[in-house]
Design a protein around this motif. Structure first.
Motif: not given
Length: 723
Positions: A104, A118, A134, A136, A138, A140, A143, A171, A174-175
């Motif tokens: 990540v 990711a 992706r 930012c 992002v 959900e 992701v 997830v 990553i979030m």
């Protein structure tokens, strides 16, 4: 890029953001007593100047017992210090259990700002390069879509009897990095990376972390790239434009439909570009004035001594670059001034470009360019191409290249495109692609928008404008083959390229990314023909996975959404391959419809569906097939082998009759989108393809010469409808 904080300092930031990290202690001397309470096995990591890549340097040892730490540290120093690394201390951590290793990361793109990466990490990062990007912040959904797009996505579901990964925990990690309020908003990027994040059935944990802040020279943009976009008027005020320009920031109608035009730079003695454009405008019939210091007329057009004496709302300036600012300062009261001249920022003369922008702001005029060809709008008699204007239509184009825009206009009109508004922006020193896109998205005359961009100049604004456009947008980005703009100090930086960022932009905004001019024209032709067909208008069309190698993205009309029908088993097999590459799934025919086909001359009941189409075939056969099968299908792609009509026959009428039958089928079923592919069209006598195109165009059917081009266009139609 200098060394960033040590790993334990980065992990403190990460943990504060809610990302799980291993328990650990920092040791700066020779005693490891502080590590006594950690549960083995343990990991020993050195930190110090230059130790960005610890594993490669020999600065990491796994699987240690507490009693082994001292000897392991001594051995590590013995390896590192002769190699020039100064060991400032050690990080001792509990070793994480086995699981799927992920990466990540974050990197700041100069145009689009913070970008999240990711994918599969650890030792697989460089070997497999299986990652997704992706922009930012992002969501959900972003992701989960990114994880699902990985070639190795099946590893997360459990592989060869292994337990599935806790995807919700992945997830969440990553979030915490790239979502709203995530680390991307707190860091001065640079590059940031968690690699690996080990994911298992009971959660995900970041076992390594690296953060390289932006160098001081880059940090001035950090705040701007985090900000959400401003409305055009606010953006103009923030940029320091004069109040008059701010008032007009969203009103581009005079740009495309000026009541009167002035041309500066036409000569009375030596014809130049100014004279050429003067002739274009004179032929178009727009009210026109030339600007010349002494002449009363130029080329039969009345002249005034300066822009200050011109009562116009659009001025074209074609004088040497050094004189442009002086001319533009006189454009008070002129809403839009186009500077055709080159020799500014694109030639390394940024000071001259800044002077030009300052002159426009002082005059209260919006500046188009410099280094641009201008505007084409048949509805407003605006043009920068010779040979007359085509019909007014519903397709718009924003282009940073004037030459390419001219090609798209002429080739596109030859293929049936009709343009609402075309604008070239050149260096985009003032008027930007994002501003124009926002306006065109609200323009009642425009149904689909094409864009050719090399340097978006305002990438974050463009991204926001694409997200909210609400109309199909087709992107052709130049320079995508180049790798990242600077040397990368992390895996994340090395895996981010211009091409991949444009793909992420398309994925998140619902735009279609194409790889060439032909596909740009072809996809726009599809939207021109089919943009309002069926329930939901512009946005109606099914679901599925899409993108492929030519039109990037998802939503290509899968399931029972696309039917391909035509002659020749070999051509049908190749058609299936073409649609597969474009990301369009061709599902088998619905079983409840097969009986209905029994009375028709069907050769093979698959999808593609093989039927005899040719000079001896029945012209209305494909139309009958559509009547029987079109219920579950939103797109029907009918293909013919034009060569066969003139190998086994010598008259074009059977081909015309076939096209008319398709036209009648389209008229009878407005909810179905019919596309025609005329394979081997060059085998037809002169004029035949043109007549087929006219018959099809009158019915709103786009025509393509290859299955590959049609597949890209149909994929784009599905993508927009599913976005």
């Amino acid at each position: 890029m200098t060394d960033g904080p040590s790993e334990h300092e980065v992990k403190a930031l990460v943990a504060e953001a809610g990302v799980p990290v291993p328990r650990g202690v920092v040791v700066r001397g020779d005693g490891f007593g502080a590590a006594r309470e950690l549960a083995g096995p343990l990991v020993l990591k050195a930190f110090g100047p230059g130790l960005t890549h610890k594993s490669e340097a020999g600065g990491v040892v796994l699987g240690l017992a507490y009693e082994e730490l001292g000897d392991a540290a001594a051995g590590m120093r013995a390896r590192l210090e002769p190699a020039g690394f100064l060991v400032a201390g050690f990080l001792v951590e509990e070793q994480a259990g086995a699981g799927v290793e992920l990466i990540v990361g974050l990197v700041r793109d100069p145009a689009f700002g913070p970008v999240l990466l990711a994918g599969l990490g650890g030792v697989w990062t460089e070997a497999l390069r299986d990652t997704a990007l992706r922009l930012c912040p992002v969501t959900e959904a972003d992701v989960r879509g990114a994880l699902a797009s990985l070639r190795g996505a099946a590893l997360l579901d459990g592989w060869r009897g292994g337990p599935p990964v806790d995807v919700d925990a992945v997830v969440k990690v990553i979030m915490a990095v790239g979502g709203a309020g995530g680390l991307w908003e707190r860091l001065e990027l640079g590059e940031f990376e968690l690699n690996p994040v080990i994911a298992g059935p009971s959660g995900a944990i970041a076992v390594d972390a690296r953060y390289l802040p932006a160098e001081a020279a880059d940090r001035t943009l950090a705040t701007a790239t985090r900000a959400t976009s401003l409305p055009p008027e606010a953006a103009v005020r923030a940029a320091g434009l004069a109040p008059e320009a701010a008032v007009r920031a969203g009103g581009f109608l005079p740009l495309f439909e000026p009541k009167a035009v002035a041309v500066v730079g036409a000569s009375t003695s030596r014809p130049n570009f100014g004279n050429m454009f003067l002739g274009f405008y004179r032929d178009a019939g727009v009210p026109l004035v030339a600007v010349h210091p002494t002449a009363a007329e130029v080329g039969g057009v009345p002249a005034v001594p300066s822009l200050a004496h011109a009562d116009v709302d659009y001025a074209l300036v074609a004088v040497p670059a050094e004189r442009c600012a002086e001319v533009v300062r006189e454009a008070r009261g002129v809403p839009f001034t186009q500077v055709m001249s080159g020799g500014f920022g694109e030639a390394g003369r940024q000071d001259l470009e800044r002077e030009l922008v300052a002159a426009a702001r002082a005059a209260g005029t919006r500046l188009l360019g410099p280094n641009c060809m201008g505007v084409y709008c048949p509805r407003g008699r605006q043009t920068f191409v010779g040979g007359g204007m085509g019909p007014a239509g519903t397709v718009a184009l924003i282009s940073q290249s004037g030459g390419l825009a001219g090609e798209v206009i002429k080739v596109g009109e030859r293929r049936g495109l009709a343009f609402s508004r075309v604008v070239t922006v050149g260096n985009a020193a003032d008027v930007t692609p994002a501003e124009l896109l926002r306006w065109l998205a609200r323009d009642a005359e425009t149904r689909a928008i094409g864009m050719y961009l090399e340097d978006p100049r305002d990438g974050r604004e463009l991204y926001e404008a694409l997200r909210t456009a609400g109309k199909p947008v087709v992107l052709l980005a130049g320079g995508r083959s180049g790798q990242g703009r600077r040397a990368a100090a992390s895996h994340t930086g090395g895996l981010v390229s211009d091409r991949r960022i444009w793909e992420a932009v398309a994925e998140q905004t619902g735009a279609t990314l194409v790889s060439g001019q032909d596909d740009l024209i072809g996809v726009l032709a599809y939207f021109q023909a089919h943009g309002t067909r069926g329930p939901g208008g512009d946005r109606a069309h099914g679901t599925g996975t899409g993108g492929g190698e030519r039109a990037h993205g998802t939503g290509a009309g899968g399931g029972e959404q696309v039917l391909v029908v035509g002659p020749s088993g070999g051509a049908s097999v190749l058609a299936a391959d073409a649609f597969d590459r474009a990301g369009v799934r061709l599902d088998p025919l619905p079983s409840d419809r097969l009986d209905a086909l029994s009375g028709l001359e069907v050769v093979a009941t698959g999808n593609p569906l093989e039927v005899p189409v040719g000079p001896l075939g029945r012209a209305g056969l494909v139309a009958d097939v559509i009547d029987v099968l079109a219920g579950p299908y939103r797109d029907v792609v009918a293909h013919v082998n034009v060569q066969a009509f003139f190998t086994y026959g010598n008259a074009p009428e059977p081909l015309y009759d076939y096209t008319r039958a398709l036209a009648a089928a389209q008229a009878a079923r407005p909810g179905v989108r019919i596309t025609l592919v005329t394979r081997n069209g060059e085998c037809a006598p002169a004029g035949v393809e043109d007549e087929v195109g006219r018959i099809a165009a009158a019915a709103g059917i786009p025509v393509y010469r290859t299955m590959e081009a049609a597949a890209v266009a149909v994929a784009a139609g599905g993508r927009h409808g599913a976005a």
